[in-house]
Scaffold this motif. Sequence first.
Motif, short mmCIF file in Angstrom:
data_model
loop_
_atom_site.label_atom_id
_atom_site.label_comp_id
_atom_site.label_asym_id
_atom_site.label_seq_id
_atom_site.Cartn_x
_atom_site.Cartn_y
_atom_site.Cartn_z
N GLU A 114 2.72 5.49 -26.96
CA GLU A 114 2.87 4.06 -26.64
C GLU A 114 1.88 3.64 -25.56
N ILE A 115 1.69 4.47 -24.56
CA ILE A 115 0.77 4.15 -23.46
C ILE A 115 -0.66 4.06 -23.98
N GLU A 116 -1.04 4.94 -24.88
CA GLU A 116 -2.38 4.88 -25.44
C GLU A 116 -2.62 3.54 -26.13
N TRP A 117 -1.61 3.07 -26.86
CA TRP A 117 -1.72 1.76 -27.52
C TRP A 117 -1.82 0.64 -26.47
N ARG A 118 -1.02 0.73 -25.43
CA ARG A 118 -1.03 -0.31 -24.39
C ARG A 118 -2.36 -0.35 -23.65
N LYS A 119 -2.98 0.80 -23.48
CA LYS A 119 -4.30 0.81 -22.85
C LYS A 119 -5.31 0.01 -23.68
N SER B 87 0.83 -1.20 0.00
CA SER B 87 0.00 0.00 0.00
C SER B 87 0.86 1.25 0.00
N VAL B 88 1.93 1.23 0.79
CA VAL B 88 2.85 2.37 0.83
C VAL B 88 3.64 2.45 -0.48
N PHE B 89 4.07 1.30 -0.98
CA PHE B 89 4.89 1.24 -2.19
C PHE B 89 4.17 1.84 -3.39
N TRP B 90 2.91 1.44 -3.60
CA TRP B 90 2.18 1.95 -4.76
C TRP B 90 2.13 3.47 -4.75
N ASN B 91 1.93 4.06 -3.58
CA ASN B 91 1.84 5.52 -3.51
C ASN B 91 3.18 6.20 -3.73
N LYS B 92 4.27 5.54 -3.36
CA LYS B 92 5.60 6.08 -3.65
C LYS B 92 5.84 6.09 -5.17
N VAL B 93 5.38 5.04 -5.84
CA VAL B 93 5.53 5.01 -7.30
C VAL B 93 4.69 6.12 -7.93
N ARG B 94 3.55 6.40 -7.34
CA ARG B 94 2.72 7.50 -7.86
C ARG B 94 3.46 8.84 -7.75
N GLU B 95 4.31 8.99 -6.74
CA GLU B 95 5.11 10.22 -6.64
C GLU B 95 6.08 10.31 -7.82
N VAL B 96 6.63 9.17 -8.22
CA VAL B 96 7.48 9.15 -9.41
C VAL B 96 6.64 9.51 -10.64
N GLY B 97 5.43 8.96 -10.70
CA GLY B 97 4.54 9.26 -11.81
C GLY B 97 4.21 10.74 -11.90
N ALA B 98 4.07 11.41 -10.76
CA ALA B 98 3.76 12.84 -10.76
C ALA B 98 4.90 13.64 -11.40
N ILE B 99 6.14 13.23 -11.15
CA ILE B 99 7.29 13.90 -11.75
C ILE B 99 7.29 13.68 -13.26
N MET B 100 7.02 12.44 -13.69
CA MET B 100 7.00 12.15 -15.13
C MET B 100 5.86 12.92 -15.82
N LYS B 101 4.75 13.08 -15.12
CA LYS B 101 3.64 13.86 -15.69
C LYS B 101 4.05 15.32 -15.83
N GLY C 24 5.92 15.93 -18.88
CA GLY C 24 5.28 15.62 -20.14
C GLY C 24 5.47 14.21 -20.66
N PHE C 25 6.01 13.31 -19.84
CA PHE C 25 6.26 11.94 -20.29
C PHE C 25 4.97 11.10 -20.29
N ILE C 26 4.06 11.43 -19.37
CA ILE C 26 2.77 10.74 -19.31
C ILE C 26 1.70 11.80 -19.11
N ASN C 27 0.48 11.49 -19.52
CA ASN C 27 -0.62 12.45 -19.42
C ASN C 27 -1.32 12.41 -18.08
N ASP C 28 -1.17 11.29 -17.37
CA ASP C 28 -1.84 11.12 -16.09
C ASP C 28 -0.92 10.31 -15.18
N VAL C 29 -0.94 10.61 -13.89
CA VAL C 29 -0.08 9.87 -12.95
C VAL C 29 -0.31 8.37 -13.06
N GLU C 30 -1.57 7.95 -13.25
CA GLU C 30 -1.90 6.53 -13.30
C GLU C 30 -1.39 5.86 -14.58
N ASP C 31 -0.90 6.65 -15.53
CA ASP C 31 -0.33 6.06 -16.75
C ASP C 31 1.00 5.36 -16.50
N ILE C 32 1.61 5.63 -15.35
CA ILE C 32 2.93 5.05 -15.09
C ILE C 32 2.88 3.53 -15.03
#
Length: 632
Positions: free
Chosen positions: A469-474, A410-424, A427-435
């Motif tokens: 690429e993420i759009e295709w993977r979705k 539970s803690v780990f997933w949210n730490k990864v979301r912090e990484v996702g926020a930086i990538m967003k 401009g690398f991803i459109n949404d944090v959950e895209d990570i």
Amino acid sequence: MFAGIILIGSLNPNWETNDMSQMKFPKPHDVAGDQIPGTEGWERMYPYQYQFTTDDPERQKYEDETFWFYDGLHYPEPLYPFDTIWDEAWYLALSQYNTRIFSVPPVFGVDHRMINGYVYISPVPVTDPAVIEERVGHFMERAGYYYQNWNELEAKWEEKMKSTIADLEALEIPTLPDMEEKSVVDDALGESKGYHLLKAYDDLIDLGIRCWQYHFEFLNLGYAAYVTFMGHCKSIFPDIPDQRVTQMISGIDVIMYQPDEELKNLARKAVELGVEEGVKFSADFEEVKAGLDKSDTGKQWLEAFEKARYPWFHVSTGTGWYHHDKSWNDDLNVPLSFICMYIDKIKAGESIDRPMEQVQQERDRITAEYRALIENEEDLGTFDELLATAKTVFPYVENHLFYVEHWFHSVFWNKVREVGAIMKDHGFINDVEDIWYLKRSEIKDALWDVVTAWATNVKPRGPAVWPKEIEWRKGVMDKFREWAPPPAIGPAPEVIQEPFTMVLWGVTNDSLANWAEVQDVENVDDIKAFKGFAGSPGTVEGKVRVCRTVAEIGQLEDGEILVAPTTSPSWAPAFTKIQACVTDVGGVMCHAAIVCREYGMPAVVGTGHATKIVKTGQTIRVDGTTGEITIV
């Protein structure tokens, strides 16, 4: 208590005798090669070693001659690329402890493959009797040390896990500033935020892999002790049902039940303080909190609620294996709904306690009956010792789930979301959950792109690559969810002998025969009866509620029969409403079977197809003693 006696021969019992020669399952490469239109190239989303081989004749021959089964116990839906980290982690950890550390005699590790995002596994047996014999000595010495010192070593394990979780909680994911602080110069630090971002990501992944190293330090030994006791019982009583053996180890309290106990205590406190109507005022916790905060008794209840949250609300709303299995702490409306359910039961005069006393009495009665039948003193001594060992190690089998799959994850997933926020932000991803659509190695590559572009003040390459690429993977993932993975592929073995496969996943010769029988039916609506694994004894008849996710268990009504792909500890409140449980996957040691035995209700697990065969509203008869299910 422990003399280190582990009967290695009983780890390899011939429990099933069905003729498997006529059983047909699809060929691995036929299934893997049958691409879903629009998903061509999906293999790049996952590690290359997970693919069924087409360019290596030796490996392809091995894969074609091997029996594989779908690991729906852990993965009831396709894996996101990042979420594959836990499968890789246990692929390594379980196998290393079996093969290289404790030397479990009859089995090496567990091999893994993936088809359309679904994981297939195959235990790797030790087929040479001489090699098994050679491994016995190592196992007796190494495993014996753990059994003899179990309580002391388990206490050390708990401290290691708590320390690892503390390191995870303290880990900072730095953002990239326009200009570094002047202290970097004044203190002659010699390191940048870009470097620390890369290091933080490495540390995050390392903590995840380390956590799973600890996960399997004891787990295989816990199952081995249980399976050894079962094997000994079957050597003395060849016709003893598996569930009779499991009942002798039931009625033992474990911390995995504590999150649910906290909810029950909060329900009781709400009634005691007279604030139950305030707690039930809304399904939205923030609205409930605002209302309760206006009175002293309401504040008392809120203080108790906050105290219960750490660590007990770090329990996943699912199995914990998927990033979207958010914890209760991430969505307080979930525990609130369970508390309200318990309040209603208390107000109606119903008990919300697990029937521990009745389960323990039944446990002791069954144990005494079988024990009295043992005439040989040596057999009796071994029975007593193996039972004592199984009871001692059993709590770990359940308790580790809270520390790893729930609290840590539970803690780990949210730490990864912090990484996702930086990538967003870059401009690398459109949404944090895209990570989650990136492999962990791809995220590391993308972060290098982020920090080098930041360092040089140029435009990074990633924004032109990853969103597309993420759009295709979705789209690929959507198609994966529509695909129904066959429960097994490859040639069925003559005899299923690997013990963990039987007791945890419920894959036995009998269950394979049941799966194949259902598989051959063109229209599942024609099926009026089918079988699974007898997980908990008893017979009931009632209406079905098919629940595939924790979000759906809120629809459960009192007295219904829960039918699910699998269950997890976060589903515990549901067991106070239902009268039986049926699952697609699992054996006598799976979560659903264990909890049903603790609640004294029938369970049939490992049916392979229950969620496809029965529908919400139908009436079925569940016989947890024989494993038979009849649509009435």
